[in-house]
Enzyme design. Structure first.
Site, PDB file in Angstrom:
ATOM      1  N   CYS A  81       0.861  -1.176   0.000  1.00  0.00           N
ATOM      2  CA  CYS A  81       0.000   0.000   0.000  1.00  0.00           C
ATOM      3  C   CYS A  81       0.905   1.236   0.000  1.00  0.00           C
ATOM      4  O   CYS A  81       2.031   1.175   0.515  1.00  0.00           O
ATOM      5  CB  CYS A  81      -0.897   0.009   1.233  1.00  0.00           C
ATOM      6  SG  CYS A  81      -2.409   0.949   1.032  1.00  0.00           S
ATOM      7  N   CYS A  84       2.527   2.420   3.133  1.00  0.00           N
ATOM      8  CA  CYS A  84       3.774   1.758   3.559  1.00  0.00           C
ATOM      9  C   CYS A  84       4.975   2.584   3.114  1.00  0.00           C
ATOM     10  O   CYS A  84       5.946   2.758   3.863  1.00  0.00           O
ATOM     11  CB  CYS A  84       3.857   0.358   2.952  1.00  0.00           C
ATOM     12  SG  CYS A  84       2.522  -0.752   3.406  1.00  0.00           S
ATOM     13  N   ASP A 460       3.193  12.355 -39.313  1.00  0.00           N
ATOM     14  CA  ASP A 460       4.148  12.844 -40.291  1.00  0.00           C
ATOM     15  C   ASP A 460       4.129  11.861 -41.461  1.00  0.00           C
ATOM     16  O   ASP A 460       3.881  10.666 -41.265  1.00  0.00           O
ATOM     17  CB  ASP A 460       5.544  12.894 -39.655  1.00  0.00           C
ATOM     18  CG  ASP A 460       6.619  13.178 -40.686  1.00  0.00           C
ATOM     19  OD1 ASP A 460       6.440  14.113 -41.475  1.00  0.00           O
ATOM     20  OD2 ASP A 460       7.618  12.444 -40.703  1.00  0.00           O
TER      21      ASP A 460
END
Length: 761
Positions: A81, A84, A460
């Site tokens: 998480c 942490c 391009d």
């Protein structure tokens, strides 16, 4: 990057099927563009390759994780998480010898600038329940011994929980049942409690804190079964989450296994095996049929077909011969090859890919950054709210203390924002890893999110929609004129110039002595040969010189209608010849553009500096929605800007060098042909490693799928939280079900995100 941050242009353009943009004076003063403001060349008859810039500075989203040059990088295990990561940061920042620290949850890495020994850093990290491993140099794959202590503790805690539960239905004394439950809690909850202690000490309220408070509270009111069950489910959820997330993080590094650890080298008349780390640049390695190529290099002997899928994502092997470049990790299908090593293993294309992808995984997407900020505010609010629920109702006489204390504990557990917080980063890491394995480099979560919103793509023409290898198709010039043209064009790296030089060489035309070469951006080139100034370029150049075209007007008009690019040769006073150049459309262009339309891209646009006839021919063959011809590089920027003002989200696809201003202006810049081209890798936001457009539809669809999964994760997390909270107050929710809903939601979010690893369009 938002539209508001993009460059703005005052000049309005009126779009028609065929567009000619008014000329813009070049700032180039010499043959080599030395001024930073010099526009880039593209599609002009002659231009110098040094007129380049990088969109990296103009079109990059600053990393939220700046890394000090003196910092050391550590692999962190056990983070499931983002809170942490915050706990580790806050803890290490309190150490005087640590100057700066940045921990990234997505990549699982910490960048720390410190004066003490690395062992002290790893010890400090281990105190708060995580494992740190120092990475030295550009470490591509680090073998970290698997830590089985968490599994062992989980098993022991589960055995104690089961024994206590069974004992409660037998003649086992009550105090023994309580002791078994307590042992289960202590064994399974020791690490989370330790992490919670350091989190509180560092000023962070993470899920370890919430869960520890809930467990202690349940034990305090005699709910030992619930307390032990909460600990075991929490530990199981953490283990599964950590395992899944580590798998996601390391999936891209598994590419390094594709490159063999040893290479065959000549030693006299024999072949010897040598570790790739000990092979130097310039040495010649031998690759037998069916073997993987161990290092990047150039073929010096032999020919074969090489499967380049790990690098470029191409499914069809590419024919290679002497002089061609090959990459580490690719497969030699047949025929023995001798390869001169051009890069060390740490600088190989596959190493760069992994390095760039891991850097990309550390850049937070806007959604992730918002949710992280939200969680930092949300968690303390929920903690305070749980305390109020425990205290206020019984004080005012609405229910008992035990009843509301239990409800407060449930709220603490249910309100853990873990599933919400990991809803975005795991999806982004998975998508970026998938893209890399398919030969697509996405430089960060922000670009992944933007790519998912694109509805218009501008291409391009030369080198992107076409092969970019034009050939001379018609010549209206004498051998003397061809010698002059070769002299002029030898000083340019433009594909058209190269084709003219190649034609002259093949026909035995020698170059002359020239001086005072000057590149005229977007128009051509000039040099003095003998005592005469000669020019080679497009019609714009000679119109500016007031040189009439009537001698060659019919040929020019006819050739342009057939799709040829015209290079005119002359002096300040007259035209002396013309050369027609033709390019071929890539095999993948038509199918790619059709696929893009099928997936909902509203506008497919072609931009080119070539003449109208050439643009019209390519447009009719490829099926583009609109095209714009005779554009200077700065004109392409204005086209992109005008499309954005029309309300389109625009991606620009170019070669990553000549189209840098347009790439920077677009909502997203996509360069192709990144394999073997360092400049292309450094330029755009997304790089197609193969020199074709086939992976572009996959890029768009993958980005859209990632956005969809992120939204699914966020809504699922919020709905589960809302349902669980509503069940607290009627008394339908128990503490262990609350834990199950939290860890279960997090696991479902992770598994849903991991679908992107295997995503195929």
């Amino acid at each position: 990057m938002s539209d508001s941050e993009k460059p703005k242009f005052k000049r309005e353009l009126t779009f028609t099927t065929i567009t000619q943009i008014p000329k813009v004076e070049s700032t180039c003063k010499d043959a080599c563009c030395t001024e930073k403001t010099a526009p880039l060349q593209n599609d002009s008859a002659c231009n110098d390759s040094c007129c380049t810039t990088s969109s990296d500075t103009a079109n990059s989203i600053p990393s939220q994780n700046p890394i000090s040059p003196a910092s050391k990088t550590y692999q962190i295990e056990g983070m499931d998480c983002s809170s942490c990561a915050l706990t580790i940061e806050n803890h290490l920042k309190k150490i005087p010898s640590v100057k700066s620290v940045n921990v990234n949850f997505s990549s699982g890495k910490a960048h720390i600038e410190h004066e003490n020994e690395a062992e002290e850093i790893t010890k400090e990290v281990s105190k708060i329940g995580f494992k740190a491993t120092l990475l030295t140099g550009r470490t591509i794959k680090v073998d970290i011994p698997k830590d089985t202590s968490n599994q062992n503790l989980l098993i022991f805690s589960g055995v104690m929980l089961l024994a206590a539960y069974v004992g409660s239905y037998t003649t086992m004394p009550t105090f023994m049942v309580t002791i078994l439950y307590a042992l289960s809690v202590i064994v399974g909850g020791y690490k989370p409690a330790k992490s919670a202690f350091y989190a509180v000490k560092s000023g962070t309220l993470d899920m370890n804190v919430l869960m520890t408070v809930a467990v202690i509270g349940a034990a305090a009111i005699g709910e030992w079964l619930e307390s032990a069950t909460v600990v075991w489910l929490f530990a199981l959820g953490n283990l599964l989450q950590s395992s899944s997330i580590e798998k996601t993080r390391s999936s891209i590094r598994d590419l390094m296994d594709l490159a063999p650890p040893e290479a065959w080298l000549h030693h006299g008349t024999n072949l010897i095996r040598k570790p790739v780390e000990e092979v130097h640049i310039g040495e010649v390695i031998v690759v037998k049929p069916g073997e993987r190529i161990p290092l990047d290099g150039m073929i010096t002997q032999g020919e074969s077909s090489v499967n380049q899928a790990p690098i470029t994502g191409e499914s069809i092997p590419v024919d290679k011969q002497v002089g061609d470049i090959v990459f580490a990790g690719t497969i030699n299908e047949h025929g023995s090859l001798e390869i001169k090593v051009t890069t060390l293993i740490t600088d190989s294309a596959i190493s760069k890919i992994i390095h760039l992808v891991e850097e990309a995984q550390e850049k937070k997407a806007p959604t992730q950054a918002f949710i992280d900020k939200f969680a930092r505010i949300y968690t303390p609010i929920v903690f305070c709210l749980a305390l109020l629920i425990m205290v206020i109702p019984p004080i005012v006489g609405f229910g008992s203390w035990g009843e509301w204390f239990y409800k407060g504990l449930e709220l603490l557990v249910v309100a853990c924002p873990c599933a919400l917080v990991i809803s975005t980063p795991v999806a982004i890491v998975s998508a970026i890893g998938n893209a890399a394995k398919n030969g697509i480099l996405i430089k960060g979560g922000a670009y992944l999110e933007i790519a998912g919103t694109i509805n218009t793509i501008a291409f391009d023409k030369t080198g992107t929609m076409t092969e970019g290898k034009p050939k001379v198709s018609h010549v209206f010039a004498s051998k003397e004129v061809l010698a002059i043209v070769r002299t002029l064009e030898e000083y340019s790296n433009h594909p058209i110039a190269k084709s003219i030089v190649q034609y002259a060489t093949e026909n035995g035309i020698e170059s002359l002595h020239g001086e005072n070469f000057r590149n005229i951006v977007g128009k051509g080139i000039q040099a003095t040969i003998g005592d005469i100034e000669y020019f080679a370029g497009n019609a714009k150049l000679f119109l500016e010189l007031n040189v009439p075209l009537h001698n060659f007007e019919e040929q020019i008009e006819s050739l342009q209608k057939d799709g040829n690019t015209i290079v005119i040769v002359g002096t300040k006073h007259e035209l002396i010849g013309i050369i027609a150049i033709a390019d071929t459309i890539r095999k993948s262009t038509v199918s790619t553009l059709e696929s893009l339309k099928q997936i909902g891209i509203q506008q497919v646009i072609m931009l080119t500096g070539d003449n109208v006839g050439s643009a019209k021919k390519v447009a009719s063959q490829t099926g583009v929605t609109r095209y714009f011809a005779e554009l200077l590089p700065e004109d392409k920027v204005e086209v992109i800007s005008q499309l954005q003002t029309e309300g389109f989200k625009v991606a620009m696809v170019g070669d990553g060098i000549n189209d840098a201003p347009a790439l920077a202006t677009a909502n997203i810049g996509i360069a192709m042909g990144g394999a073997g081209t360092d400049t292309a890798m450094e330029t755009a936001d997304i790089i197609l490693m193969a020199d074709n457009l086939e992976k572009l539809p996959h890029t768009i669809k993958l980005s859209r799928s990632a956005l969809l999964i992120i939204k699914q994760n966020i809504w699922f997390s919020l709905i589960i939280k809302f349902l669980a909270i509503t069940l607290i107050f009627p008394g339908f929710l128990t503490l262990w079900i609350a834990v199950l809903s939290d860890t279960g939601a997090a696991l479902i979010v992770i598994l849903n995100s991991m679908r992107l690893i295997k995503y195929k369009s």
